[in-house]
Design a protein around this motif. Structure first.
Motif, mmCIF file in Angstrom:
data_model
loop_
_atom_site.group_PDB
_atom_site.id
_atom_site.type_symbol
_atom_site.label_atom_id
_atom_site.label_comp_id
_atom_site.label_asym_id
_atom_site.label_seq_id
_atom_site.Cartn_x
_atom_site.Cartn_y
_atom_site.Cartn_z
ATOM 1 N N MET A 154 0.809 -1.207 0.000
ATOM 2 C CA MET A 154 0.000 0.000 0.000
ATOM 3 C C MET A 154 0.846 1.264 0.000
ATOM 4 S SD MET A 154 -3.200 1.501 0.940
ATOM 5 C CE MET A 154 -2.264 2.310 2.188
ATOM 6 N N PRO A 155 0.504 2.244 0.866
ATOM 7 C CA PRO A 155 1.167 3.514 0.597
ATOM 8 C C PRO A 155 2.654 3.442 0.910
ATOM 9 C CG PRO A 155 -0.544 3.740 2.280
ATOM 10 C CD PRO A 155 -0.293 2.291 2.056
ATOM 11 N N GLN A 203 -3.827 9.277 -5.802
ATOM 12 C CA GLN A 203 -4.503 10.144 -4.834
ATOM 13 C C GLN A 203 -3.584 11.258 -4.347
ATOM 14 O OE1 GLN A 203 -6.050 7.512 -1.834
ATOM 15 N NE2 GLN A 203 -7.005 6.225 -3.383
ATOM 16 N N ALA A 232 -3.110 13.932 -7.092
ATOM 17 C CA ALA A 232 -4.299 14.775 -7.261
ATOM 18 C C ALA A 232 -4.357 15.827 -6.156
ATOM 19 C CB ALA A 232 -5.560 13.923 -7.257
ATOM 20 N N THR A 233 -4.032 15.411 -4.938
ATOM 21 C CA THR A 233 -4.068 16.337 -3.811
ATOM 22 C C THR A 233 -3.011 17.420 -3.978
ATOM 23 O OG1 THR A 233 -4.548 14.374 -2.527
ATOM 24 C CG2 THR A 233 -4.211 16.402 -1.315
ATOM 25 N N ALA A 239 -1.592 18.436 -6.753
ATOM 26 C CA ALA A 239 -1.905 19.289 -7.895
ATOM 27 C C ALA A 239 -2.973 20.302 -7.514
ATOM 28 C CB ALA A 239 -2.375 18.441 -9.076
ATOM 29 N N ALA A 240 -3.975 19.845 -6.757
ATOM 30 C CA ALA A 240 -5.059 20.741 -6.372
ATOM 31 C C ALA A 240 -4.539 21.840 -5.450
ATOM 32 C CB ALA A 240 -6.160 19.958 -5.676
ATOM 33 N N GLN A 264 -7.487 15.244 -17.695
ATOM 34 C CA GLN A 264 -7.870 15.982 -16.513
ATOM 35 C C GLN A 264 -6.796 16.995 -16.090
ATOM 36 O OE1 GLN A 264 -8.323 13.533 -13.020
ATOM 37 N NE2 GLN A 264 -10.086 14.707 -12.352
ATOM 38 N N TYR A 265 -5.548 16.544 -16.067
ATOM 39 C CA TYR A 265 -4.470 17.416 -15.593
ATOM 40 C C TYR A 265 -4.172 18.540 -16.578
ATOM 41 C CZ TYR A 265 -3.324 14.642 -11.508
ATOM 42 O OH TYR A 265 -3.383 14.031 -10.292
ATOM 43 N N GLY A 313 -6.966 21.037 -16.538
ATOM 44 C CA GLY A 313 -7.007 21.746 -15.267
ATOM 45 C C GLY A 313 -5.854 22.727 -15.093
ATOM 46 N N VAL A 341 -2.632 22.090 -14.876
ATOM 47 C CA VAL A 341 -1.541 21.638 -14.016
ATOM 48 C C VAL A 341 -0.257 21.432 -14.819
ATOM 49 C CG1 VAL A 341 -0.794 19.783 -12.468
ATOM 50 C CG2 VAL A 341 -3.187 20.506 -12.479
ATOM 51 N N ASP A 355 -4.366 -3.882 -4.894
ATOM 52 C CA ASP A 355 -4.242 -2.431 -4.772
ATOM 53 C C ASP A 355 -3.292 -1.868 -5.812
ATOM 54 O OD1 ASP A 355 -1.887 -3.411 -3.887
ATOM 55 O OD2 ASP A 355 -1.943 -2.512 -1.907
ATOM 56 N N ALA A 389 -12.164 7.544 -11.609
ATOM 57 C CA ALA A 389 -12.910 7.127 -10.423
ATOM 58 C C ALA A 389 -13.651 5.827 -10.694
ATOM 59 C CB ALA A 389 -13.895 8.213 -10.017
ATOM 60 N N THR A 429 -14.712 2.160 -8.704
ATOM 61 C CA THR A 429 -16.112 1.751 -8.580
ATOM 62 C C THR A 429 -16.316 0.346 -9.133
ATOM 63 O OG1 THR A 429 -16.736 4.049 -8.887
ATOM 64 C CG2 THR A 429 -18.468 2.421 -9.149
#
Lengths: 439, 313
Positions: free
Chosen positions: A1-2, A93, A96-97, A99-100, A117-118, A121, A123, A266, A403, A407
Motif C-alpha cells: 500500500m502507501p 490520490q 491529485a491532492t 496538484a489541487a 484531466q491534468y 485543469g 496543471v 491495490d 474514479a 467503482t
C-alpha cells in the motif's frame, strides 16, 4: 500500500561547529532562520536547483530509476533531484491532492487516464516551449500525439506497453498445459484456469472480474469498446452481467482466486495472488510484470491476452506512461532537461531498460534491443509476438473514468462476496458510471 | 511595549488607585500577545478553511477547474441518489455502537484493577497507555492488517481465516483496534476514581454492602461525570474514525464496503473521484450530526450524571 519513500530529504548542511556546546542553540536558530550556512560559513545550498520527481511503480523500477537519476545529477552538478514513489492507487490520490493544492512536483509520471484531466485543469506545462532541451524528433508521431490535448504537447510518452497474462511457468507445466499462443480465446483461458486448479491445487489465476482493464479486452474481443467516440459508455448492463457471470462462475469453481484475495488488490504486484504464491497467473501490464520475478522463485512467463471466440483481438498497445512538467514549476528548463534525459539519453536507456515499457524513442529502441537482458528481453520478445496482430488503441478515456476504475472493483466485490447477483451489481455500476460521466 | 514608558505621574496614579485600570489594560494586551499565535492559527487554519468548505459544498468542484455553483444538489444527491452514502452512515453508526461502549468498559475495568494496585502501577499504567500514543498511526493499522490478514497471526492461531478479508468480520477487527487503545479514557478514569472519598466505601462496607453493590451505588454515581466526559469524547472521535479502515482496506473501505466509514467515503469522493463539492457537503452533514449526537448525550446526561456540588444546594 502507501509505500512512499523519499530518497533524501534536503536539509540545510550543518555548519562545522565552533565550540560545540555554545554553538548548539545558535546553530539550531541559524538553521531555522537562514537555512543556508555551509561548511565554509558562506556557501549556500540555495544556489542549487532542487527538482521533485514523482512516479509510481515497484522496487525494481525504483532501483533503476534511482540509478538513472544519480547519473543525471552527476552530469548536472547544479541540479538535485528528489524522487519519491508509491503504488499506483496511492500515487494517484497523492498527486491529485498535490496538484489541487498548487504543489505539483516539478516532474511527474502520468497515466493515459490522467492527461486529459491534468492538462485541462492547467496543471501541466506545454512542452513545446521547451523544445531546445527536450527533443522529441525520434518519437513515433502516433504515440507522441497521445500526450497532446487540444493540440498542445502536455506530456511525453515514456514507453509502449500492452497487457499480458503473467504465469508461473512451473505450475503451468505441472498442469500439463502448453504455453498460450496468440489467438487463444477466453474459453481456452477458462479451461486452462480450471485445469491448473485441478492439477496443482491453487487457483489458475487472479479473478479478473474486478479489473476494468481485463473487461475492456474481453469487450473489445467482441467488437465493442468501453467508451464510444462521444465519450459515453460503449456497453450495456447485459454485457457487464455476462462478464461478471463468467468470472463469478469460475470463482465459485475455485478456478480463479477467492474474494478474500481479490479484495486485497491495490495495484502492487506484491498483493496479487500470484505474487503471494496463491495462484498461478495474473493479468497485468507487461512493464510492471518484472516485479513478479522476485516473488515467484520458480520463474514466470508472459502470454498474450485471450481473444474473442472468433479470434478478434481485444488486446492493444498503449503508451504505458507519460512524463509531464508542472505548469508552475520554478525550474521548467531543468525539469524538461530531466525528461529529455530519461527519454533520450543512451546511458539512461541502458539503465532503465524496459521498466516503463519498451522505449518510444525509435533509435534508442533499436540501440537497446540487442543489449536487453533478462526480463527486459522477455518483454521485448513478448511484444514482438503480438506486433502487427493487434487492433489500434482506443482514444484516451474521459476523465470520469479514473474514479470508475475503483467503482468497478467495489461493485465486483459485491458479486464475489455473494451479496449481489452479477445483474444487480452491473446495473448499479451503470447507474454510477452514467452519473460520473455526466458531471 | 508602550506601557514601559508611562510618565512617572501616571505610574504613580496607577499604583495609588485600587482598581488599577491601566494595568488591567496592560494585562489584556499581554494576553492577546500570548494568544495571537493561537488566534492566527484558528483563523487561518480552521475558520477560513471551514468557510471555504461551506462554500464548496454548494458547488461542483473537481480540484482542477473553477468551482461551479449547483445550489443544494450535492445535499439532495447524497440523501436521495447515493446508496453508498447510506451504507457509510450505517457502517459508522454500527461501529460507534460497538467500539465506544467496549472501549469504555475495558478502560474502566483496567482502571479499577490498577486503582488498588500497590506495586508496578506505574509500569502497567504506561503499558496500557502506550497503544493510545501509537494508535492513530498508520504503522499500527498496517500491523493490525498483517495480524488479521489471511495467513496472519489470528488466522494461524484460530484458523478462522483472515478477518479483514471477510465482510462480516472486518468491522470488528477495526473496532478491536480502537478498543485496544483504551489508555486515554483509562487514565481519566483512574484520576476520577482517586477523587472518590474512601470513607464512602468504608461506611458501605460497615453496612455490609457487597463489592458489586459498592460499585453500583458508589463508584458509578461518583464517577458519572468522568464517564460522561469520556463517553462524549470517545463518541466524537469514533464518528471520525479513518486511519485504521483506510489502512486495513487499502483505502477502499472493503471488503464489499464493510468498512466504508463515513470519513473514508468522504475521502473517496473528494480525492479519488475528485468531487470536492460533494465531499465538503458530506463533511458539513457530519459536523451537524456529531453536534446533534453530542447535544442528545448532554440532554440525557441530566438524568444520570451526578455532580457532587449538587448535593450542597
Amino acid at each position: 500500500m502507501p509505500r512512499i519513500r523519499t530518497r533524501k530529504s534536503w536539509e540545510p548542511r550543518a555548519a562545522k561547529s565552533w565550540k560545540p556546546r555554545a554553538a548548539a542553540t545558535a546553530l539550531a536558530l541559524c538553521g531555522l532562520l537562514t537555512g543556508c550556512l555551509g561548511p565554509d560559513g558562506s556557501g549556500s545550498v540555495g544556489g542549487d536547483v532542487v527538482l521533485r520527481y514523482t512516479w509510481w511503480g515497484n522496487p525494481d523500477r525504483a532501483a533503476r530509476t534511482q540509478a538513472a537519476v544519480d547519473l543525471f545529477e552527476k552530469r548536472h552538478p547544479g541540479i538535485d533531484v528528489q524522487t519519491s514513489f508509491a503504488g499506483y492507487e496511492a500515487y494517484k490520490q497523492k498527486l491529485a491532492t498535490q496538484a489541487a493544492g498548487g504543489d505539483a512536483p516539478d516532474v511527474m509520471q502520468l497515466d493515459y487516464r490522467m492527461i486529459d484531466q491534468y492538462a485541462s485543469g492547467g496543471v501541466l506545462l506545454d512542452l513545446a516551449g521547451q523544445q531546445p532541451v527536450l527533443d522529441t524528433a525520434e518519437f513515433e508521431p502516433g504515440l507522441l500525439a497521445t500526450g497532446k490535448v487540444d493540440g498542445k504537447q502536455y506530456a511525453v510518452p515514456q514507453g509502449r506497453g500492452t497487457e499480458t497474462m503473467v504465469y508461473d511457468t512451473e505450475k503451468w507445466q505441472a498442469a500439463g498445459l502448453e504455453p498460450p499462443r496468440v489467438g487463444w480465446t477466453w474459453s481456452d483461458w477458462a479451461d486452462a484456469m480450471r485445469k491448473v486448479a485441478a492439477e496443482t491445487g491453487v487457483p489458475g489465476g487472479t479473478d479478473p472480474g474486478q479489473s476494468e482493464d481485463a473487461f475492456e479486452i474481453w469487450l473489445r474481443g467482441q467488437g465493442r469498446a468501453l467508451y464510444t467516440d462521444e465519450r459515453e459508455l460503449g456497453f450495456t448492463a447485459d454485457d457487464l452481467t455476462r462478464w461478471w457471470t463468467f468470472t463469478d462462475e469460475l470463482r465459485r469453481e475455485g478456478a480463479v482466486s477467492p474474494a478474500e484475495q481479490t479484495t486485497q488488490l491495490d495495484g502492487t504486484v506484491e498483493n496479487t495472488p500470484l505474487g503471494r504464491g496463491k495462484a498461478a497467473s495474473d493479468v497485468n501490464w507487461d512493464a510492471p510484470a518484472s516485479g513478479y520475478l522476485a516473488l515467484v522463485p520458480t520463474g514466470i512467463s508472459l502470454a498474450p491476452m485471450p481473444a474473442g471466440e472468433d479470434g478478434t483481438p481485444g488486446q492493444y498497445f498503449k503508451p504505458s506512461m507519460f512524463m509531464g512538467v508542472a505548469a508552475d514549476s520554478e525550474h521548467p528548463e531543468e525539469s524538461a532537461r530531466l525528461v529529455d534525459f530519461m527519454l533520450n539519453d543512451d546511458e539512461a536507456a541502458k539503465i532503465l531498460g524496459a521498466t516503463r515499457g519498451i522505449p518510444v524513442n525509435e533509435s534508442i529502441r533499436e540501440d537497446i534491443a540487442a543489449g536487453l537482458k533478462d526480463f527486459d528481453k522477455t518483454i521485448y520478445d513478448y511484444q514482438a509476438t503480438v506486433e502487427g496482430k493487434l487492433d489500434p488503441p482506443p482514444q484516451a478515456p474521459p476523465s470520469g473514468d479514473s474514479a470508475l476504475q475503483t467503482t468497478f472493483q467495489r461493485d465486483y466485490d459485491q458479486v464475489s462476496y455473494e451479496r449481489m447477483s452479477p445483474r444487480e451489481a452491473a446495473e448499479n455500476y451503470l447507474t454510477e458510471a452514467k452519473a460520473e460521466l455526466r458531471s | 511595549m508602550t506601557t514601559t514608558h508611562v510618565p512617572a505621574t501616571a505610574r504613580g496614579k496607577a499604583v495609588a488607585r485600587p482598581d488599577r485600570p491601566p494595568r488591567r489594560r496592560r494585562r489584556e494586551g499581554a494576553a492577546w500577545v500570548f494568544l495571537s499565535p493561537w488566534v492566527l492559527g484558528a483563523c487561518v487554519l480552521t475558520l477560513l478553511p471551514m468557510a471555504v468548505s461551506l462554500y464548496l459544498s454548494f458547488t461542483d468542484y473537481d480540484l482542477f477547474n473553477a468551482p461551479r455553483w449547483v445550489g443544494l444538489r450535492n445535499y439532495t444527491q447524497m440523501f436521495t441518489e447515493d446508496p453508498r452514502y447510506w451504507r457509510s452512515v450505517l457502517t459508522t453508526l454500527l461501529y460507534v455502537v460497538i467500539a465506544v461502549p467496549l472501549q469504555l468498559a475495558l478502560a474502566l475495568l483496567v482502571a479499577l484493577a490498577l486503582k488498588n494496585m500497590k506495586r508496578g502501577r506505574g509500569f502497567y499504567r504506561s503499558a496500557f497507555y502506550a497503544p493510545s500514543l501509537l494508535g492513530a498511526s498508520m504503522s499500527i493499522a498496517l500491523v493490525w492488517r498483517a495480524i488479521f490478514n489471511d495467513g496472519g497471526t489470528v488466522d494461524n492461531l484460530l484458523g478462522t481465516g483472515g478477518w479483514v478479508n471477510r465482510p462480516g468480520w472486518a468491522l470488528l477487527a477495526v473496532a478491536l483496534l480502537t478498543v485496544w487503545q483504551f489508555g486515554a479514557p483509562m487514565v481519566i478514569f483512574l484520576a476520577g476514581l482517586q477523587q472518590i472519598p474512601g470513607e464512602l466505601y468504608e461506611a458501605a462496607e460497615v453496612d455490609g454492602a457487597s463489592a458489586w453493590r459498592r460499585f453500583l451505588s458508589i463508584t458509578v454515581p461518583m464517577l458519572s461525570p468522568v464517564i460522561f466526559f469520556n463517553l462524549v469524547l470517545q463518541t466524537i472521535q469514533a464518528f471520525q474514525v479513518f486511519t485504521p479502515a483506510f489502512a486495513i482496506s487499502a483505502g477502499k473501505g472493503g471488503p464489499a464496503d464493510s468498512t466504508l466509514f463515513y470519513t473514508l467515503y468522504l475521502y473517496d469522493r473528494g480525492f479519488v473521484a475528485s468531487h470536492m463539492g460533494y465531499a465538503s457537503a458530506m463533511a458539513w452533514v457530519l459536523l451537524l450530526a456529531i453536534g446533534a449526537v453530542t447535544a442528545i448525550l448532554f440532554r440525557t446526561s441530566r438524568s444520570w450524571v451526578f455532580y457532587a456540588s449538587e448535593e450542597d444546594r
